[in-house]
Enzyme design. Structure first.
Site, mmCIF file in Angstrom:
data_model
loop_
_atom_site.group_PDB
_atom_site.id
_atom_site.type_symbol
_atom_site.label_atom_id
_atom_site.label_comp_id
_atom_site.label_asym_id
_atom_site.label_seq_id
_atom_site.Cartn_x
_atom_site.Cartn_y
_atom_site.Cartn_z
ATOM 1 N N LYS A 162 -5.851 78.020 14.021
ATOM 2 C CA LYS A 162 -6.894 77.334 13.258
ATOM 3 C C LYS A 162 -7.191 75.970 13.886
ATOM 4 O O LYS A 162 -8.359 75.568 14.014
ATOM 5 C CB LYS A 162 -6.414 77.152 11.814
ATOM 6 C CG LYS A 162 -7.511 76.819 10.827
ATOM 7 C CD LYS A 162 -8.196 78.092 10.361
ATOM 8 C CE LYS A 162 -9.142 77.841 9.223
ATOM 9 N NZ LYS A 162 -9.592 79.071 8.591
ATOM 10 N N ALA A 186 -10.664 83.952 -2.739
ATOM 11 C CA ALA A 186 -11.954 84.154 -2.091
ATOM 12 C C ALA A 186 -12.995 84.660 -3.077
ATOM 13 O O ALA A 186 -14.136 84.177 -3.103
ATOM 14 C CB ALA A 186 -11.803 85.132 -0.927
ATOM 15 N N TYR A 218 -0.602 50.720 23.992
ATOM 16 C CA TYR A 218 0.580 50.512 23.154
ATOM 17 C C TYR A 218 0.881 49.019 23.115
ATOM 18 O O TYR A 218 -0.035 48.209 23.062
ATOM 19 C CB TYR A 218 1.741 51.362 23.685
ATOM 20 C CG TYR A 218 2.882 51.494 22.698
ATOM 21 C CD1 TYR A 218 2.647 51.892 21.374
ATOM 22 C CD2 TYR A 218 4.175 51.193 23.079
ATOM 23 C CE1 TYR A 218 3.682 51.994 20.473
ATOM 24 C CE2 TYR A 218 5.225 51.309 22.175
ATOM 25 C CZ TYR A 218 4.973 51.700 20.874
ATOM 26 O OH TYR A 218 6.003 51.794 19.978
#
Length: 464
Positions: free
Chosen positions: A170, A274, A115
């Site tokens: 996911k 799809a 940082y």
């Protein structure tokens, strides 16, 4: 009649207080089995001269069945159900993903490097050379998983908050199978313009955008507009991930029955996201005869009442202009691919298809036809379910696809890349392994994700 237990996602752990009788554990296991449950673990958590504390983990068919198992155990003499924990809910407490530092932050020196003041040098360098952002920041290995919550799994329009655990899952899969940092982004809008603008605004921090669970036809426009405006790849997994894995499985299924893709007649049930993507990839792979069936019947070019998306789809398909219902479309067909609705295909209709038919019943969670029933008529059967052979699972594709895109610093994803990805997945199954029950590798296969990544990163123009 006891219910059929098919997955561990409906799994509970019961803490039981029981009399200190060595026979009680057997009685508990018998009660669960008689009620249709599957015992996966029995552990004695505590024991004294007057009480046993037993933790019993078992799988059920669904939440109602879990309650039945609890009642069955409670009815065992000498047993009290003290507490019941749903293992799926326990898994998601606090979410399934987190941010972790790649560098130690233990000293003042560590802080000065990661940082301030050291990071200021990096910021100035990137202001001077924006092309280095991907190399010197997390952007080069990051994907945004973006949803509006409008078409989540098989649950429909449940909104962004309810979609968050799915996007977290996911993201966890991206990390596990692609070593990619993925961030769940749930947008509180279902307005196309707002979604496009929101993704544009966050795009500088990501190397790719994975659109997820956005309803058709809005998802088509969102993807198209973002691909035009962004310099990073945009991939709608519900469309293209499904299409890649379906083509991979179909490639091997055709190998099993000895048919060429160019000669096979196909029926795709479902003209949504799809189905549209599957058809596009099938045509690119050389399929010449595919009929799309949707709620109103077979899509025929120039027919009245078609939506713009269906009209475009019909213009590219159904060269024999087959009209009517699904049964009509299936007459003499070699392949059925379903991405539509449960139970719409009576198994006996498969017997009216061409010899050695192939059936991919991919509706989730309940397929178009029961895979066991379908196997009585079909030479090869696949579904989206994990409890039957030949699962058509998007996890086979998207981690490797994005790994390859990020490694290549790609600005877009193309049909050629997708064809190569499908070929790579199919090729993981060797000739010695190939059979009607094994046309597609497991997501845990050690080669599949690296093979897909390599196929995607291959220079454009190569033959897939």
């Amino acid at each position: 009649m006891p219910r059929t237990v098919t997955a561990s996602s409906n799994s509970i752990t019961m803490r039981l207080h029981a009399a200190p009788d060595h026979r009680v554990v057997g009685s508990i296991a018998t009660a669960i089995a008689d009620a249709g449950g599957v015992v996966t673990a029995i552990d004695v958590a505590d024991s004294s001269h007057d009480r046993l504390v037993v933790d019993v983990t078992c799988s059920s068919a669904d939440a109602d069945h879990a309650a039945e198992l609890e009642a069955a155990v409670a009815a065992v003499p000498g047993v009290t159900v003290h507490k019941v924990s749903d293992r799926t809910f326990l898994t998601h407490l606090g979410g399934v993903v987190e941010v972790a530092s790649k560098v130690p932050l233990k000293t003042r020196d560590d802080l000065s490097l990661a940082y301030t003041p050291g990071v200021g040098r990096i910021a100035r360098a990137l202001a001077d050379r924006p092309e280095d952002v991907s190399r010197l920041t997390v952007k080069g290995n990051s994907v945004a998983v973006v949803t509006d919550g409008s078409a989540v799994l098989g649950l429909g329009n449940i909104g962004p908050g309810a979609a968050l655990p799915v996007m977290e899952g996911k993201a966890a899969l991206f990390k596990r199978f692609g070593a990619i940092n993925a961030w769940p982004i749930c947008l509180d809008t279902q307005d196309t313009d707002e979604i496009v603008r929101a993704v544009e605004l966050i795009a500088p921090g990501f190397g790719g955008i994975n659109l997820e669970d956005i309803a058709a036809p809005r998802c088509f426009e969102i993807e198209a507009r973002l691909r035009e405006r962004l310099d990073i790849p945009v991939f709608h997994d519900d469309q293209h991930g499904t299409a890649i894995v379906a083509l991979a499985g179909l490639t091997n299924a055709l190998r099993v029955v000895g048919k060429r893709i160019e000669d096979a007649r196909m029926v795709v049930s479902g003209g949504g996201a799809a189905g549209t993507a599957i058809v596009g990839l099938l045509l690119a792979a050389g399929v010449r005869d595919v009929v799309v069936y949707d709620r109103a019947g077979c899509l025929v070019a120039d027919a009245d009442g078609l939506s713009p998306a269906h009209a475009e789809l019909a213009s590219r398909t159904n060269p024999r202009r087959v009209a009517g219902d699904l049964r009509t479309a299936l007459q003499g067909a070699d392949v059925f691919i379903g991405v539509s609705a449960p139970g719409i295909l009576p198994a006996e209709w498969i017997g009216e298809m061409a010899p050695e038919p192939i059936v991919f019943a991919m509706a989730n969670p309940d397929p178009e036809v029961d895979p066991v029933e379908a196997s009585r008529y079909a030479a090869v059967v696949a579904s989206g379910r994990s409890d039957f052979p030949n699962q058509i699972n998007n996890v086979l594709a998207f981690p490797g696809v994005f790994r390859g895109l990020l490694d290549a610093r790609a600005s877009t994803v193309t049909i050629t890349m997708m064809l190569r990805a499908a070929t790579a997945i199919a090729a993981v199954v060797t000739d010695a392994e190939l059979n009607p029950s094994y046309i597609i590798p497991t997501v845990f296969h050690p080669d599949v994700h690296t093979a897909v990544a390599a196929a995607i990163a291959h220079p454009e123009g190569a033959t897939p």
